[in-house]
Motif scaffolding. Structure first.
Motif, short mmCIF file in Angstrom:
data_model
loop_
_atom_site.label_atom_id
_atom_site.label_comp_id
_atom_site.label_asym_id
_atom_site.label_seq_id
_atom_site.Cartn_x
_atom_site.Cartn_y
_atom_site.Cartn_z
N ASP A 1 0.83 -1.20 0.00
CA ASP A 1 0.00 0.00 0.00
C ASP A 1 0.87 1.26 0.00
OD1 ASP A 1 -2.25 -1.59 0.12
OD2 ASP A 1 -2.49 -1.39 2.29
N ILE A 2 0.39 2.32 -0.63
CA ILE A 2 1.10 3.60 -0.61
C ILE A 2 1.15 4.10 0.83
CG2 ILE A 2 1.08 6.00 -1.35
CD1 ILE A 2 -0.28 5.06 -3.92
N LYS A 3 2.34 4.47 1.29
CA LYS A 3 2.50 4.90 2.68
C LYS A 3 1.95 6.31 2.87
CE LYS A 3 5.89 5.28 6.41
NZ LYS A 3 5.08 4.41 7.30
N LEU A 4 1.20 6.51 3.93
CA LEU A 4 0.70 7.82 4.32
C LEU A 4 1.52 8.31 5.51
CD1 LEU A 4 -3.14 7.15 4.08
CD2 LEU A 4 -1.71 8.38 2.44
N PHE A 5 2.13 9.46 5.35
CA PHE A 5 3.00 10.01 6.39
C PHE A 5 2.24 11.00 7.27
CE2 PHE A 5 5.89 8.62 3.09
CZ PHE A 5 6.90 8.00 3.82
N ASP A 6 2.62 11.04 8.54
CA ASP A 6 2.00 11.91 9.53
C ASP A 6 2.67 13.28 9.48
OD1 ASP A 6 0.85 13.07 11.77
OD2 ASP A 6 2.09 11.96 13.20
N GLY A 7 1.86 14.34 9.31
CA GLY A 7 2.41 15.69 9.22
C GLY A 7 2.55 16.42 10.54
N GLY A 8 2.08 15.85 11.65
CA GLY A 8 2.24 16.51 12.94
C GLY A 8 0.92 16.89 13.59
N ASP A 9 0.99 17.69 14.66
CA ASP A 9 -0.16 18.05 15.49
C ASP A 9 -0.54 19.51 15.31
OD1 ASP A 9 -0.45 15.55 16.68
OD2 ASP A 9 1.04 16.01 18.21
N ILE A 10 -1.82 19.79 15.45
CA ILE A 10 -2.31 21.16 15.37
C ILE A 10 -1.73 22.02 16.49
CG2 ILE A 10 -4.40 20.64 16.72
CD1 ILE A 10 -5.84 22.75 15.02
N ASP A 11 -1.44 21.41 17.64
CA ASP A 11 -0.94 22.18 18.77
C ASP A 11 0.53 22.56 18.63
OD1 ASP A 11 -3.35 22.21 20.36
OD2 ASP A 11 -3.02 20.08 20.68
N SER A 12 1.21 22.01 17.62
CA SER A 12 2.62 22.35 17.41
C SER A 12 2.91 22.40 15.91
CB SER A 12 3.53 21.33 18.09
OG SER A 12 3.21 20.01 17.68
N ALA A 13 2.05 23.08 15.17
CA ALA A 13 2.14 23.08 13.71
C ALA A 13 3.45 23.68 13.20
CB ALA A 13 0.96 23.85 13.12
N SER A 14 3.99 24.66 13.90
CA SER A 14 5.22 25.30 13.44
C SER A 14 6.48 24.56 13.90
CB SER A 14 5.29 26.75 13.93
OG SER A 14 4.33 27.54 13.25
#
Length: 211
Positions: free
Chosen positions: A159-172
């Protein structure tokens, strides 16, 4: 009244439970719930920094030139270019960001010119006083050589891997994803698939020492 609280999260790489917070939370002020949550999540983040992989590994990796400008603007391209969504604005920790409203059909890519070993990607969103922009999930494809076609990074099951972009509480806060196995690539392309408020991205590619 809550005397103490324990928060346990799963480590994103080792799949082990870790205690991220133990103790008394900040005093609750119902009139400002947002501020209370921000204070509490800062305590949690100090206990478990949001980053896939260990700090020692991150410190040993080399950044491939987006953040420091070694890769020139013309080698950073995207599916659409506008005055406020130029691909070169996607440099990690840069003053602006790349954005597109036509995702998940959109993409942004980096031409490395020659086949290069790439071990992972660092992504970053944007936090403002009034809102947060963040790509929370994305796919990655690459060209093994300048003349070859694109191939997706995949899971072991195909399956094509889906990567995690992070959390809304630490977006920067830069968020690192290491590939299961380093790839040899001349071009790396990122396809944002999920977002918070708006598809906004800054990123960097990394090369880590071979195991």
């Amino acid at each position: 009244m809550v005397n103490s609280i324990v928060l346990v999260f799963m480590d994103c790489v080792e799949s082990k439970a870790r205690v991220c917070f133990f103790g008394q939370p900040p005093e609750l002020d119902a009139a400002d719930m947002h501020q209370w949550m921000a204070q509490f999540m800062e305590l949690v983040r100090k206990g478990c920094p949001r980053q896939c992989g260990d700090t020692a590994k991150a410190d040993s990796c080399q950044r491939l030139g987006l953040e420091d400008g070694t890769i020139p603007d013309e080698r950073i391209r995207s599916s659409r270019e506008k005055l406020w969504t130029n691909a070169f604005q996607a440099r990690l920790n840069g003053p602006s960001f790349w954005s597109d409203s036509y995702c998940p059909l959109c993409w942004i890519e980096v031409d490395l010119l020659q086949t290069t070993r790439v071990s992972g990607v660092i992504t970053q969103g944007n936090e403002f006083s009034w809102t947060t922009y963040l790509v929370t999930e994305f796919k990655v494809s690459y060209k093994p050589t300048p003349l070859s076609g694109y191939e997706y990074i995949k899971e072991n099951n195909g399956d094509i891997k889906l990567f995690d972009g992070g959390d809304i509480d630490s977006a920067s806060t830069p968020h690192t994803n290491y590939f299961n196995q380093a790839i040899m690539a001349s071009v790396i392309r990122i396809y944002p698939t999920r977002r918070i408020v708006r598809y906004a991205l800054r990123f960097e590619l990394i090369q880590c020492p071979m195991d």
